[in-house]
Design a protein around this motif. Structure first.
Motif, PDB file in Angstrom:
ATOM      1  N   GLY A  77       0.781  -1.228   0.000  1.00  0.00           N
ATOM      2  CA  GLY A  77       0.000   0.000   0.000  1.00  0.00           C
ATOM      3  C   GLY A  77       0.810   1.273   0.000  1.00  0.00           C
ATOM      4  O   GLY A  77       0.256   2.350  -0.226  1.00  0.00           O
ATOM      5  N   ALA A  78       2.106   1.194   0.258  1.00  0.00           N
ATOM      6  CA  ALA A  78       2.969   2.381   0.225  1.00  0.00           C
ATOM      7  C   ALA A  78       3.582   2.505  -1.172  1.00  0.00           C
ATOM      8  O   ALA A  78       3.609   1.545  -1.939  1.00  0.00           O
ATOM      9  CB  ALA A  78       4.070   2.257   1.271  1.00  0.00           C
ATOM     10  N   PRO A  79       4.064   3.698  -1.525  1.00  0.00           N
ATOM     11  CA  PRO A  79       4.823   3.780  -2.780  1.00  0.00           C
ATOM     12  C   PRO A  79       5.974   2.776  -2.751  1.00  0.00           C
ATOM     13  O   PRO A  79       6.664   2.644  -1.734  1.00  0.00           O
ATOM     14  CB  PRO A  79       5.347   5.224  -2.782  1.00  0.00           C
ATOM     15  CG  PRO A  79       4.393   5.979  -1.924  1.00  0.00           C
ATOM     16  CD  PRO A  79       3.977   5.012  -0.848  1.00  0.00           C
ATOM     17  N   HIS A  80       6.160   2.035  -3.837  1.00  0.00           N
ATOM     18  CA  HIS A  80       7.234   1.054  -3.851  1.00  0.00           C
ATOM     19  C   HIS A  80       7.901   1.013  -5.209  1.00  0.00           C
ATOM     20  O   HIS A  80       7.306   1.342  -6.235  1.00  0.00           O
ATOM     21  CB  HIS A  80       6.741  -0.338  -3.460  1.00  0.00           C
ATOM     22  CG  HIS A  80       5.648  -0.887  -4.332  1.00  0.00           C
ATOM     23  ND1 HIS A  80       4.318  -0.692  -4.070  1.00  0.00           N
ATOM     24  CD2 HIS A  80       5.699  -1.628  -5.477  1.00  0.00           C
ATOM     25  CE1 HIS A  80       3.585  -1.290  -4.992  1.00  0.00           C
ATOM     26  NE2 HIS A  80       4.403  -1.861  -5.867  1.00  0.00           N
ATOM     27  N   LEU A  81       9.154   0.618  -5.180  1.00  0.00           N
ATOM     28  CA  LEU A  81       9.950   0.574  -6.402  1.00  0.00           C
ATOM     29  C   LEU A  81       9.510  -0.577  -7.295  1.00  0.00           C
ATOM     30  O   LEU A  81       9.334  -1.709  -6.844  1.00  0.00           O
ATOM     31  CB  LEU A  81      11.428   0.416  -6.071  1.00  0.00           C
ATOM     32  CG  LEU A  81      12.174   1.688  -5.634  1.00  0.00           C
ATOM     33  CD1 LEU A  81      13.551   1.329  -5.113  1.00  0.00           C
ATOM     34  CD2 LEU A  81      12.281   2.677  -6.780  1.00  0.00           C
ATOM     35  N   LEU A  82       9.373  -0.271  -8.575  1.00  0.00           N
ATOM     36  CA  LEU A  82       9.202  -1.271  -9.613  1.00  0.00           C
ATOM     37  C   LEU A  82      10.556  -1.509 -10.264  1.00  0.00           C
ATOM     38  O   LEU A  82      11.495  -0.727 -10.085  1.00  0.00           O
ATOM     39  CB  LEU A  82       8.207  -0.772 -10.658  1.00  0.00           C
ATOM     40  CG  LEU A  82       6.810  -0.400 -10.147  1.00  0.00           C
ATOM     41  CD1 LEU A  82       6.019   0.301 -11.247  1.00  0.00           C
ATOM     42  CD2 LEU A  82       6.070  -1.633  -9.653  1.00  0.00           C
ATOM     43  N   ALA A  83      10.675  -2.573 -11.042  1.00  0.00           N
ATOM     44  CA  ALA A  83      11.884  -2.738 -11.844  1.00  0.00           C
ATOM     45  C   ALA A  83      11.971  -1.583 -12.830  1.00  0.00           C
ATOM     46  O   ALA A  83      10.955  -1.134 -13.363  1.00  0.00           O
ATOM     47  CB  ALA A  83      11.839  -4.070 -12.580  1.00  0.00           C
ATOM     48  N   PRO A  84      13.156  -1.045 -13.102  1.00  0.00           N
ATOM     49  CA  PRO A  84      13.276   0.124 -13.986  1.00  0.00           C
ATOM     50  C   PRO A  84      12.718  -0.056 -15.401  1.00  0.00           C
ATOM     51  O   PRO A  84      12.114   0.869 -15.933  1.00  0.00           O
ATOM     52  CB  PRO A  84      14.783   0.396 -14.006  1.00  0.00           C
ATOM     53  CG  PRO A  84      15.268  -0.127 -12.698  1.00  0.00           C
ATOM     54  CD  PRO A  84      14.443  -1.352 -12.443  1.00  0.00           C
ATOM     55  N   PRO A  85      12.877  -1.209 -16.073  1.00  0.00           N
ATOM     56  CA  PRO A  85      12.349  -1.299 -17.435  1.00  0.00           C
ATOM     57  C   PRO A  85      10.832  -1.374 -17.462  1.00  0.00           C
ATOM     58  O   PRO A  85      10.210  -1.907 -16.526  1.00  0.00           O
ATOM     59  CB  PRO A  85      12.962  -2.598 -17.976  1.00  0.00           C
ATOM     60  CG  PRO A  85      13.266  -3.413 -16.773  1.00  0.00           C
ATOM     61  CD  PRO A  85      13.626  -2.429 -15.697  1.00  0.00           C
ATOM     62  N   ASP A  86      10.227  -0.822 -18.510  1.00  0.00           N
ATOM     63  CA  ASP A  86       8.793  -1.020 -18.708  1.00  0.00           C
ATOM     64  C   ASP A  86       8.527  -1.692 -20.048  1.00  0.00           C
ATOM     65  O   ASP A  86       8.281  -2.886 -20.113  1.00  0.00           O
ATOM     66  CB  ASP A  86       7.987   0.269 -18.503  1.00  0.00           C
ATOM     67  CG  ASP A  86       8.584   1.505 -19.128  1.00  0.00           C
ATOM     68  OD1 ASP A  86       9.122   1.420 -20.240  1.00  0.00           O
ATOM     69  OD2 ASP A  86       8.491   2.587 -18.503  1.00  0.00           O
ATOM     70  N   LEU A  87       8.587  -0.960 -21.150  1.00  0.00           N
ATOM     71  CA  LEU A  87       8.298  -1.552 -22.456  1.00  0.00           C
ATOM     72  C   LEU A  87       9.478  -2.312 -23.049  1.00  0.00           C
ATOM     73  O   LEU A  87       9.343  -3.011 -24.054  1.00  0.00           O
ATOM     74  CB  LEU A  87       7.841  -0.470 -23.432  1.00  0.00           C
ATOM     75  CG  LEU A  87       6.544   0.260 -23.050  1.00  0.00           C
ATOM     76  CD1 LEU A  87       6.232   1.343 -24.064  1.00  0.00           C
ATOM     77  CD2 LEU A  87       5.390  -0.722 -22.939  1.00  0.00           C
ATOM     78  N   GLN A  88      10.634  -2.216 -22.438  1.00  0.00           N
ATOM     79  CA  GLN A  88      11.827  -2.877 -22.967  1.00  0.00           C
ATOM     80  C   GLN A  88      11.748  -4.399 -22.799  1.00  0.00           C
ATOM     81  O   GLN A  88      11.175  -4.905 -21.827  1.00  0.00           O
ATOM     82  CB  GLN A  88      13.087  -2.382 -22.256  1.00  0.00           C
ATOM     83  CG  GLN A  88      13.421  -0.934 -22.501  1.00  0.00           C
ATOM     84  CD  GLN A  88      12.823  -0.009 -21.449  1.00  0.00           C
ATOM     85  OE1 GLN A  88      11.911  -0.382 -20.715  1.00  0.00           O
ATOM     86  NE2 GLN A  88      13.339   1.203 -21.359  1.00  0.00           N
ATOM     87  N   ALA A  89      12.346  -5.121 -23.749  1.00  0.00           N
ATOM     88  CA  ALA A  89      12.562  -6.552 -23.570  1.00  0.00           C
ATOM     89  C   ALA A  89      13.550  -6.763 -22.424  1.00  0.00           C
ATOM     90  O   ALA A  89      14.414  -5.922 -22.172  1.00  0.00           O
ATOM     91  CB  ALA A  89      13.107  -7.172 -24.856  1.00  0.00           C
ATOM     92  N   VAL A  90      13.409  -7.875 -21.720  1.00  0.00           N
ATOM     93  CA  VAL A  90      14.352  -8.223 -20.658  1.00  0.00           C
ATOM     94  C   VAL A  90      15.142  -9.447 -21.129  1.00  0.00           C
ATOM     95  O   VAL A  90      14.601 -10.546 -21.238  1.00  0.00           O
ATOM     96  CB  VAL A  90      13.633  -8.504 -19.329  1.00  0.00           C
ATOM     97  CG1 VAL A  90      14.654  -8.843 -18.234  1.00  0.00           C
ATOM     98  CG2 VAL A  90      12.792  -7.308 -18.908  1.00  0.00           C
TER      99      VAL A  90
END
Length: 377
Positions: A77-90
């Motif tokens: 429920g708190a702001p939390h970090l996502l992995a930096p990439p979004d639309l990029q292939a991993v």
């Protein structure tokens, strides 16, 4: 929980993605110890930021809303970090370090059975010794070692990509399926022999330009992959199969590929059974040049219109016994994995089964709808 950075370098250009409750994913800059939401119509995603000219300057100068302190990040429920990439292939490259390459050979020879690994490890070491240290993949010396190993019936597909001319590059997971700092990272339930893999992860845009670096845990299911390389997809791509973060450090006048080449990664694993393990991975010992791995990934032969993030592989291959002599290491649920590098911060995650981790439901369609609803597209 320890912070993603104890003391961020004041001059570092750090960006990332944060989930803001009630809003959705935000593109952020870390300024001092404050998180600033710099999401805009011009750069609504990490992909757009890395495709724009001089992303480091944009992150430093972009206006935005200061909404959270670094110390206030969390989960639930708190702001939390996502992995930096979004639309990029991993993407991920494997078998890029000689020492861990030998462990891959052992996995294959043992057919994924940890009980057989020690005897095979002793035999492989007696033949190979230090002959792989400093070897250049595809070189004349590498081909001499290949001939020796074939004569000893120890040649392996892992050695082919480790010392041969062609790098192993595979898809680790789908865009936005990686988890970030503080999240749970998942093991496929059928795996009983597995380990963390502390790695540097490069951010590459659609032109093949390397723009920054971050940390990653490319979780390794040794038994699944060891049974057959054709099970690589099952071994590598499952719910919460890897973690990336905490932030992406963009290249600028204070940080470059030279710093990536000399990065020293530290690993700490602590279990609920009071087991602890320390590990280390030095980028100075990588067998392939990172730029060469990138060049083998993208080019006229393969395009990535949204760019990609690329795991560079690891030196770390654990053989420390956990439960019984000769059994080696494997994860237990509840293990806390901490990966640290002085200039990139700390990536910390708790190990669960992939079936115990939160399901991944926020994909590309959800992102597009969310951004459109916020008038960012």
């Amino acid at each position: 929980m320890p912070l993603p950075f104890d003391n961020p370098e004041p001059q570092a250009t750090l960006t990332g993605r944060v989930w803001r409750p009630g809003i959705g994913p935000a593109l952020v800059a870390l300024r001092g110890e404050a998180l600033v939401d710099i999401t805009s119509r011009e750069t609504p995603t990490m992909r757009d930021l890395l495709e724009a000219g001089d992303p480091a300057d944009r992150v430093r100068s972009a206006p935005g809303e200061t909404f959270c302190a670094l110390a206030d990040l969390g989960q639930d429920g708190a702001p939390h970090l996502l992995a930096p990439p979004d639309l990029q292939a991993v993407k991920a490259s494997g078998v890029t370090f000689a020492r861990s390459m030998v462990e891959r050979v052992i996995e294959e020879q043992a057919a994924g059975d940890p009980d057989r690994a020690k005897a095979i490890r002793d035999r492989v070491a007696s033949v190979i010794g230090d002959s792989l240290r400093g070897i250049v993949p595809g070189s004349e010396k590498a081909m001499e070692v290949k001939t020796l190993l074939q004569a000893e019936k120890l040649w392996s597909q892992y050695l082919e990509v480790g010392i041969g001319p062609d790098a192993e590059v595979f898809t680790k997971c789908q865009p936005m399926a990686a988890v970030g700092w503080g999240a749970e990272v998942g093991l496929h339930p059928i795996s009983t022999w597995n380990n963390p893999e502390p790695e540097i992860v490069l951010a590459v845009n659609s032109t093949g330009a390397i723009l920054g670096a971050t940390l990653g845990n490319d979780v390794n299911l040794r038994d699944i992959e060891g049974r057959s390389a054709l099970l690589l997809g099952k071994a590598k791509d499952n719910n919460a199969s890897c973690a990336i973060g905490p932030f992406l450090r963009l290249f600028d006048e204070t940080y470059s590929m030279d710093d990536v080449h000399t990065a020293e990664l530290d690993l700490h694993v602590s279990g609920e059974d009071d087991f602890t393990m320390e590990g280390h991975s030095s980028m100075r010992e990588i067998s392939r040049k990172p730029a060469d791995i990138v060049a083998q990934t993208i080019g006229r032969h393969h395009q990535y219109p949204d760019g990609f993030f690329l795991f560079l592989g690891t030196l770390f291959a654990p053989i420390q016994d956990r439960d019984a002599p000769g059994k080696g290491f494997t994860h237990k649920t509840g293990d806390v994995v901490t990966i640290s590098e002085a200039r990139l911060g700390t990536l910390r995650n708790t190990v669960r089964l992939s079936t115990q981790c939160p399901e991944w439901t926020f994909g590309t369609a959800a992102l597009m709808r969310n951004l459109a609803g916020r008038n960012l597209l």
